[in-house]
Design a protein around this motif. Structure first.
Motif, PDB file in Angstrom:
ATOM      1  N   ARG A  12       0.833  -1.209   0.000  1.00 42.97           N
ATOM      2  CA  ARG A  12       0.000   0.000   0.000  1.00 42.97           C
ATOM      3  C   ARG A  12       0.870   1.263   0.000  1.00 42.97           C
ATOM      4  O   ARG A  12       0.631   2.191  -0.764  1.00 42.97           O
ATOM      5  CB  ARG A  12      -0.926  -0.024   1.218  1.00 42.97           C
ATOM      6  N   THR A  13       1.909   1.268   0.840  1.00 42.20           N
ATOM      7  CA  THR A  13       2.802   2.423   0.900  1.00 42.20           C
ATOM      8  C   THR A  13       3.528   2.627  -0.427  1.00 42.20           C
ATOM      9  O   THR A  13       3.659   3.755  -0.909  1.00 42.20           O
ATOM     10  CB  THR A  13       3.823   2.251   2.042  1.00 42.20           C
ATOM     11  N   SER A  14       3.957   1.533  -1.025  1.00 38.39           N
ATOM     12  CA  SER A  14       4.622   1.601  -2.323  1.00 38.39           C
ATOM     13  C   SER A  14       3.684   2.177  -3.382  1.00 38.39           C
ATOM     14  O   SER A  14       4.092   3.024  -4.191  1.00 38.39           O
ATOM     15  CB  SER A  14       5.075   0.196  -2.729  1.00 38.39           C
ATOM     16  N   MET A  15       2.436   1.763  -3.355  1.00 34.87           N
ATOM     17  CA  MET A  15       1.468   2.286  -4.323  1.00 34.87           C
ATOM     18  C   MET A  15       1.202   3.771  -4.096  1.00 34.87           C
ATOM     19  O   MET A  15       1.041   4.527  -5.059  1.00 34.87           O
ATOM     20  CB  MET A  15       0.170   1.484  -4.245  1.00 34.87           C
ATOM     21  N   TYR A  16       1.180   4.205  -2.835  1.00 39.09           N
ATOM     22  CA  TYR A  16       0.990   5.637  -2.545  1.00 39.09           C
ATOM     23  C   TYR A  16       2.116   6.465  -3.151  1.00 39.09           C
ATOM     24  O   TYR A  16       1.879   7.522  -3.747  1.00 39.09           O
ATOM     25  CB  TYR A  16       0.914   5.889  -1.047  1.00 39.09           C
TER      26      TYR A  16
ATOM     27  N   PHE B 236       3.989   5.624  -5.674  1.00 42.18           N
ATOM     28  CA  PHE B 236       3.884   5.547  -7.126  1.00 42.18           C
ATOM     29  C   PHE B 236       2.810   6.499  -7.647  1.00 42.18           C
ATOM     30  O   PHE B 236       3.022   7.239  -8.611  1.00 42.18           O
ATOM     31  CB  PHE B 236       3.576   4.102  -7.550  1.00 42.18           C
ATOM     32  N   ILE B 237       1.643   6.500  -7.001  1.00 38.42           N
ATOM     33  CA  ILE B 237       0.553   7.393  -7.408  1.00 38.42           C
ATOM     34  C   ILE B 237       0.955   8.857  -7.220  1.00 38.42           C
ATOM     35  O   ILE B 237       0.618   9.713  -8.048  1.00 38.42           O
ATOM     36  CB  ILE B 237      -0.734   7.076  -6.619  1.00 38.42           C
ATOM     37  N   ALA B 238       1.678   9.150  -6.145  1.00 36.34           N
ATOM     38  CA  ALA B 238       2.159  10.520  -5.926  1.00 36.34           C
ATOM     39  C   ALA B 238       3.078  10.948  -7.065  1.00 36.34           C
ATOM     40  O   ALA B 238       3.003  12.082  -7.547  1.00 36.34           O
ATOM     41  CB  ALA B 238       2.872  10.630  -4.587  1.00 36.34           C
ATOM     42  N   GLY B 239       3.929  10.022  -7.510  1.00 34.04           N
ATOM     43  CA  GLY B 239       4.807  10.323  -8.635  1.00 34.04           C
ATOM     44  C   GLY B 239       4.050  10.563  -9.925  1.00 34.04           C
ATOM     45  O   GLY B 239       4.395  11.447 -10.712  1.00 34.04           O
ATOM     46  N   LEU B 240       2.992   9.781 -10.141  1.00 28.58           N
ATOM     47  CA  LEU B 240       2.192   9.947 -11.359  1.00 28.58           C
ATOM     48  C   LEU B 240       1.412  11.256 -11.371  1.00 28.58           C
ATOM     49  O   LEU B 240       1.247  11.893 -12.414  1.00 28.58           O
ATOM     50  CB  LEU B 240       1.202   8.779 -11.499  1.00 28.58           C
ATOM     51  N   SER B 241       0.914  11.648 -10.225  1.00 25.73           N
ATOM     52  CA  SER B 241       0.023  12.809 -10.185  1.00 25.73           C
ATOM     53  C   SER B 241       0.732  14.121  -9.867  1.00 25.73           C
ATOM     54  O   SER B 241       0.094  15.175  -9.891  1.00 25.73           O
ATOM     55  CB  SER B 241      -1.081  12.563  -9.163  1.00 25.73           C
ATOM     56  N   LEU B 242       2.013  14.093  -9.603  1.00 27.75           N
ATOM     57  CA  LEU B 242       2.723  15.297  -9.195  1.00 27.75           C
ATOM     58  C   LEU B 242       2.701  16.374 -10.276  1.00 27.75           C
ATOM     59  O   LEU B 242       2.415  17.533  -9.994  1.00 27.75           O
ATOM     60  CB  LEU B 242       4.170  14.955  -8.815  1.00 27.75           C
TER      61      LEU B 242
ATOM     62  N   PHE C 239       9.140   7.434  -7.802  1.00 28.39           N
ATOM     63  CA  PHE C 239       9.082   6.123  -8.459  1.00 28.39           C
ATOM     64  C   PHE C 239      10.144   5.175  -7.896  1.00 28.39           C
ATOM     65  O   PHE C 239       9.866   4.008  -7.631  1.00 28.39           O
ATOM     66  CB  PHE C 239       9.264   6.259  -9.971  1.00 28.39           C
ATOM     67  N   ILE C 240      11.350   5.691  -7.737  1.00 24.05           N
ATOM     68  CA  ILE C 240      12.430   4.858  -7.192  1.00 24.05           C
ATOM     69  C   ILE C 240      12.126   4.473  -5.745  1.00 24.05           C
ATOM     70  O   ILE C 240      12.330   3.315  -5.348  1.00 24.05           O
ATOM     71  CB  ILE C 240      13.786   5.583  -7.326  1.00 24.05           C
ATOM     72  N   SER C 241      11.608   5.424  -4.969  1.00 24.69           N
ATOM     73  CA  SER C 241      11.232   5.120  -3.583  1.00 24.69           C
ATOM     74  C   SER C 241      10.151   4.043  -3.539  1.00 24.69           C
ATOM     75  O   SER C 241      10.198   3.133  -2.713  1.00 24.69           O
ATOM     76  CB  SER C 241      10.721   6.368  -2.875  1.00 24.69           C
ATOM     77  N   SER C 242       9.198   4.142  -4.448  1.00 21.39           N
ATOM     78  CA  SER C 242       8.129   3.143  -4.523  1.00 21.39           C
ATOM     79  C   SER C 242       8.698   1.757  -4.809  1.00 21.39           C
ATOM     80  O   SER C 242       8.327   0.771  -4.161  1.00 21.39           O
ATOM     81  CB  SER C 242       7.142   3.533  -5.618  1.00 21.39           C
ATOM     82  N   PHE C 243       9.614   1.677  -5.749  1.00 20.82           N
ATOM     83  CA  PHE C 243      10.222   0.392  -6.096  1.00 20.82           C
ATOM     84  C   PHE C 243      11.034  -0.167  -4.933  1.00 20.82           C
ATOM     85  O   PHE C 243      10.961  -1.364  -4.640  1.00 20.82           O
ATOM     86  CB  PHE C 243      11.106   0.562  -7.344  1.00 20.82           C
TER      87      PHE C 243
END
Length: 101
Positions: A34-38, A40-46, A63-67
């Protein structure tokens, strides 16, 4: 008779504790996911939310933090799963003692 009952209760308690541990491990993995997806979504919507110069740097950081968070979660899950399976054999010892009597 009393000894058999004690061993049977011990086996049941150990099995239930093992089940709780397995569920806790799965819950922890889902929290990492869930945290990883948050992130990732933050990166997409920034870029669409904020008009910041060089926002791609922040996006790539997210994105790197998510991975990394996802990889740590997967590693943590399988490490603890292996530890749980290794400790499950101790329950068998109690079961063997119960069957012998």
């Amino acid at each position: 008779m009393i000894d058999k009952q004690i061993n049977k209760d011990l086996i049941l308690r150990e099995r239930l504790a093992l089940q709780r541990t397995i569920l806790a491990n799965q819950s922890t993995f889902l929290a990492f996911l869930r945290t990883s997806m948050y992130f990732f979504i933050a990166g997409l919507s920034l870029e669409s939310l904020l008009k910041i110069e060089n926002s791609f740097i922040i996006e790539w950081f997210l994105f790197i933090s998510s991975f990394v968070i996802f990889c740590v979660g997967v590693f943590n899950y399988f490490k603890h799963k292996k530890m749980i399976l290794d400790n499950e054999k101790h329950i068998g010892d109690y079961k063997m003692q119960y069957d012998e009597q």
